[in-house]
Design a protein around this motif. Structure first.
Motif, short mmCIF file in Angstrom:
data_model
loop_
_atom_site.label_atom_id
_atom_site.label_comp_id
_atom_site.label_asym_id
_atom_site.label_seq_id
_atom_site.Cartn_x
_atom_site.Cartn_y
_atom_site.Cartn_z
N ARG A 168 0.99 -1.31 0.09
CA ARG A 168 0.01 -0.11 -0.11
C ARG A 168 0.87 1.20 0.22
O ARG A 168 2.08 1.34 0.64
N ILE A 169 0.20 2.23 -0.61
CA ILE A 169 0.88 3.65 -0.86
C ILE A 169 -0.15 4.33 0.35
O ILE A 169 -1.49 4.35 -0.17
N GLN A 170 0.13 4.99 1.40
CA GLN A 170 -0.89 5.71 2.13
C GLN A 170 -0.38 7.05 2.71
O GLN A 170 0.78 7.20 2.72
N CYS A 171 -1.22 8.00 2.71
CA CYS A 171 -0.84 9.17 3.25
C CYS A 171 -0.69 9.34 4.49
O CYS A 171 -1.52 8.94 5.21
N ALA A 172 0.49 10.01 5.12
CA ALA A 172 0.81 9.85 6.41
C ALA A 172 0.74 11.13 6.92
O ALA A 172 1.23 11.56 8.08
N GLU A 173 0.32 12.33 6.17
CA GLU A 173 0.12 13.59 6.44
C GLU A 173 -1.19 13.93 6.59
O GLU A 173 -1.85 13.95 5.53
N TYR A 174 -1.81 14.40 7.60
CA TYR A 174 -3.25 14.71 7.84
C TYR A 174 -3.56 15.77 6.55
O TYR A 174 -3.07 17.02 6.56
N CYS A 175 -4.48 15.50 5.87
CA CYS A 175 -4.77 16.39 4.63
C CYS A 175 -6.31 16.43 4.71
O CYS A 175 -6.76 17.29 3.33
N GLY A 176 -7.16 16.33 5.41
CA GLY A 176 -8.69 16.64 5.50
C GLY A 176 -9.45 15.39 5.87
O GLY A 176 -8.89 14.39 6.37
N LEU A 177 -10.67 15.29 5.80
CA LEU A 177 -11.71 14.51 6.61
C LEU A 177 -11.46 13.18 5.69
O LEU A 177 -11.66 12.17 6.18
N GLY A 178 -11.08 13.05 4.23
CA GLY A 178 -10.86 11.84 3.76
C GLY A 178 -9.48 10.98 3.60
O GLY A 178 -9.15 10.29 3.10
N HIS A 179 -8.71 11.83 4.58
CA HIS A 179 -7.34 11.36 4.68
C HIS A 179 -7.08 10.01 4.90
O HIS A 179 -6.24 9.13 4.59
N THR A 180 -8.09 9.56 5.86
CA THR A 180 -7.82 7.98 6.37
C THR A 180 -7.92 7.08 5.09
O THR A 180 -7.89 5.83 5.14
N LYS A 181 -8.88 7.43 4.01
CA LYS A 181 -9.25 6.66 2.83
C LYS A 181 -8.23 6.89 1.88
O LYS A 181 -8.26 6.34 0.93
N MET A 182 -7.03 7.61 2.03
CA MET A 182 -6.11 8.00 1.02
C MET A 182 -5.10 6.78 0.84
O MET A 182 -4.04 7.06 1.33
N ILE A 183 -5.49 5.94 0.10
CA ILE A 183 -4.56 4.77 0.10
C ILE A 183 -4.12 4.37 -1.49
O ILE A 183 -5.38 4.07 -2.10
#
Length: 161
Positions: free
Chosen positions: A137-152
């Protein structure tokens, strides 16, 4: 007093070993440190579209197009709320260069256990060698908004097509 020290010492040693093990893992990927360069979003979009046209599989994952680029490829990957595009199919043991560009705000790409901070207008280049098999997986580890946890995003390792 010494009896109370032994369990604490054992716990501390166990935690240090676990931390060392976790820090040494890269999720099966061999990742070299990132380099960076300034990038115009419009030009980068053009490179991204050219990659999709040349190496797209016609499939998508959650609306993100899938590409199967040849080994040694430079892969322009757009990073924006809340996606990494394209999804990748890579050959096992082959080396690739991901050019990651944050399009809208600060993001971070955690690839396996490695992490690269992404600022808008600056492309980061990560050289990686795909593991022998599996999905990373590639996942965003910098909080970027409400959809951040789904940014994979996805790296699927598969033998030739």
């Amino acid at each position: 007093m010494l009896k109370g020290f032994a369990p604490i010492a054992l716990l501390a040693a166990t935690l240090l070993l676990a931390l060392g093990w976790l820090m040494g893992r890269t999720g099966g990927l061999d990742i070299l440190p990132a380099e960076s360069y300034r990038a115009e979003v419009a030009e980068f979009h053009g490179r991204h579209l050219a990659l999709l046209a040349a190496h797209g599989t016609g499939q998508s994952i959650d609306g993100i197009p899938v590409v199967h680029p040849p080994a040694g490829s430079d892969i322009p990957m757009l990073v924006k709320r809340w996606e990494f595009s394209p999804a990748l199919e890579l050959e096992p043991g082959k080396t690739y260069r991901l050019h990651l560009l944050a399009e809208d705000t600060v993001h971070s790409a955690a690839i396996g256990e490695a992490e690269v901070l992404l600022n808008p207008g600056v492309a980061r280049v990560v050289t990686l060698t795909a593991p022998s098999s599996g999905r990373v997986r590639i996942q965003c580890a910098e909080y970027c908004g409400l959809g951040h946890t789904k940014m994979i995003g996805s790296i699927e390792v598969m033998a030739g097509r």
